[in-house]
Design a protein around this motif. Structure first.
Motif, PDB file in Angstrom:
ATOM      1  N   VAL A  58      13.772  -7.306  -3.231  1.00  0.00           N
ATOM      2  CA  VAL A  58      14.267  -6.050  -3.785  1.00  0.00           C
ATOM      3  C   VAL A  58      15.779  -5.965  -3.565  1.00  0.00           C
ATOM      4  O   VAL A  58      16.270  -6.273  -2.483  1.00  0.00           O
ATOM      5  CB  VAL A  58      13.560  -4.842  -3.122  1.00  0.00           C
ATOM      6  CG1 VAL A  58      14.181  -3.545  -3.565  1.00  0.00           C
ATOM      7  CG2 VAL A  58      12.090  -4.865  -3.440  1.00  0.00           C
ATOM      8  N   SER A  59      16.486  -5.553  -4.591  1.00  0.00           N
ATOM      9  CA  SER A  59      17.930  -5.375  -4.491  1.00  0.00           C
ATOM     10  C   SER A  59      18.232  -3.971  -3.980  1.00  0.00           C
ATOM     11  O   SER A  59      17.933  -2.981  -4.652  1.00  0.00           O
ATOM     12  CB  SER A  59      18.590  -5.577  -5.855  1.00  0.00           C
ATOM     13  OG  SER A  59      19.922  -5.127  -5.829  1.00  0.00           O
ATOM     14  N   LEU A  60      18.800  -3.896  -2.799  1.00  0.00           N
ATOM     15  CA  LEU A  60      19.145  -2.602  -2.217  1.00  0.00           C
ATOM     16  C   LEU A  60      20.160  -1.883  -3.093  1.00  0.00           C
ATOM     17  O   LEU A  60      20.033  -0.695  -3.363  1.00  0.00           O
ATOM     18  CB  LEU A  60      19.684  -2.811  -0.801  1.00  0.00           C
ATOM     19  CG  LEU A  60      19.900  -1.568   0.017  1.00  0.00           C
ATOM     20  CD1 LEU A  60      19.474  -1.809   1.443  1.00  0.00           C
ATOM     21  CD2 LEU A  60      21.324  -1.128  -0.030  1.00  0.00           C
ATOM     22  N   ALA A  61      21.159  -2.619  -3.564  1.00  0.00           N
ATOM     23  CA  ALA A  61      22.186  -2.013  -4.418  1.00  0.00           C
ATOM     24  C   ALA A  61      21.577  -1.517  -5.728  1.00  0.00           C
ATOM     25  O   ALA A  61      21.947  -0.453  -6.240  1.00  0.00           O
ATOM     26  CB  ALA A  61      23.295  -3.015  -4.691  1.00  0.00           C
ATOM     27  N   GLY A  62      20.613  -2.272  -6.264  1.00  0.00           N
ATOM     28  CA  GLY A  62      19.951  -1.864  -7.496  1.00  0.00           C
ATOM     29  C   GLY A  62      19.159  -0.575  -7.320  1.00  0.00           C
ATOM     30  O   GLY A  62      19.214   0.316  -8.159  1.00  0.00           O
ATOM     31  N   LEU A  63      18.428  -0.483  -6.203  1.00  0.00           N
ATOM     32  CA  LEU A  63      17.683   0.744  -5.930  1.00  0.00           C
ATOM     33  C   LEU A  63      18.621   1.924  -5.722  1.00  0.00           C
ATOM     34  O   LEU A  63      18.333   3.043  -6.156  1.00  0.00           O
ATOM     35  CB  LEU A  63      16.798   0.572  -4.692  1.00  0.00           C
ATOM     36  CG  LEU A  63      15.484  -0.173  -4.898  1.00  0.00           C
ATOM     37  CD1 LEU A  63      14.752  -0.332  -3.581  1.00  0.00           C
ATOM     38  CD2 LEU A  63      14.604   0.549  -5.903  1.00  0.00           C
ATOM     39  N   ALA A  64      19.733   1.669  -5.045  1.00  0.00           N
ATOM     40  CA  ALA A  64      20.707   2.745  -4.825  1.00  0.00           C
ATOM     41  C   ALA A  64      21.239   3.257  -6.161  1.00  0.00           C
ATOM     42  O   ALA A  64      21.343   4.473  -6.372  1.00  0.00           O
ATOM     43  CB  ALA A  64      21.846   2.252  -3.949  1.00  0.00           C
ATOM     44  N   LEU A  65      21.562   2.363  -7.068  1.00  0.00           N
ATOM     45  CA  LEU A  65      22.049   2.778  -8.387  1.00  0.00           C
ATOM     46  C   LEU A  65      20.981   3.560  -9.155  1.00  0.00           C
ATOM     47  O   LEU A  65      21.278   4.579  -9.786  1.00  0.00           O
ATOM     48  CB  LEU A  65      22.470   1.553  -9.204  1.00  0.00           C
ATOM     49  CG  LEU A  65      23.834   0.965  -8.878  1.00  0.00           C
ATOM     50  CD1 LEU A  65      24.052  -0.334  -9.645  1.00  0.00           C
ATOM     51  CD2 LEU A  65      24.930   1.958  -9.216  1.00  0.00           C
ATOM     52  N   GLN A  66      19.745   3.090  -9.102  1.00  0.00           N
ATOM     53  CA  GLN A  66      18.659   3.760  -9.827  1.00  0.00           C
ATOM     54  C   GLN A  66      18.433   5.181  -9.330  1.00  0.00           C
ATOM     55  O   GLN A  66      18.058   6.055 -10.100  1.00  0.00           O
ATOM     56  CB  GLN A  66      17.350   2.987  -9.661  1.00  0.00           C
ATOM     57  CG  GLN A  66      17.257   1.734 -10.463  1.00  0.00           C
ATOM     58  CD  GLN A  66      15.951   0.998 -10.180  1.00  0.00           C
ATOM     59  OE1 GLN A  66      15.273   1.264  -9.187  1.00  0.00           O
ATOM     60  NE2 GLN A  66      15.611   0.070 -11.062  1.00  0.00           N
ATOM     61  N   HIS A  67      18.671   5.400  -8.042  1.00  0.00           N
ATOM     62  CA  HIS A  67      18.362   6.702  -7.456  1.00  0.00           C
ATOM     63  C   HIS A  67      19.592   7.563  -7.189  1.00  0.00           C
ATOM     64  O   HIS A  67      19.491   8.622  -6.583  1.00  0.00           O
ATOM     65  CB  HIS A  67      17.552   6.509  -6.176  1.00  0.00           C
ATOM     66  CG  HIS A  67      16.214   5.908  -6.447  1.00  0.00           C
ATOM     67  ND1 HIS A  67      16.016   4.553  -6.543  1.00  0.00           N
ATOM     68  CD2 HIS A  67      15.017   6.487  -6.706  1.00  0.00           C
ATOM     69  CE1 HIS A  67      14.755   4.323  -6.827  1.00  0.00           C
ATOM     70  NE2 HIS A  67      14.121   5.471  -6.931  1.00  0.00           N
TER      71      HIS A  67
END
Length: 121
Positions: A40-49
């Protein structure tokens, strides 16, 4: 039916006067758990949320410290290794070095693997 995006939705509890948001602890915990999944990409989840990636990284690190499941640190090797050199036995060249150290200049000559030092006067 609840979609995975809705399950991880980060609920805002309130906004402080300085603009900082307060998040629902349960939804925050679900997002942190999702970050700990392999691949899981932490940065990707941060952007999504809509959360700053550094803030989410702090939450993950705090959770790992609390549960004690953070990666163990590798032992650090010493930067300097002590080296023991044999003490020089007093020879004729040791006297020449002492003479050269007190003079302004000295000359050396290497012959057959032996170094000869003379003070230049």
């Amino acid at each position: 039916m609840i979609t995975p995006e809705e399950l991880l939705r980060l609920e805002t509890v309130g906004v402080l006067r300085n603009g900082r948001r307060r998040y629902d602890p349960a939804s925050k915990q679900r997002l942190v758990e999702a970050c700990l999944q392999p691949g899981v990409s932490l940065a990707g989840l941060a952007l999504q949320h809509g959360v700053n990636a550094n803030l989410l990284r702090k939450w993950v690190a705090k959770r790992q410290r609390q549960n004690g499941d953070g990666q163990p640190e590798a032992p650090i090797a010493p930067a300097f290794v002590p080296v023991r050199a044999p003490s020089p036995s007093p020879t004729r060249s040791a006297g020449a070095i002492a003479v050269c150290a007190t003079e302004r200049s000295c000359a050396g000559r290497l012959t057959a693997g032996k170094l000869g030092l003379e003070s230049a006067r």
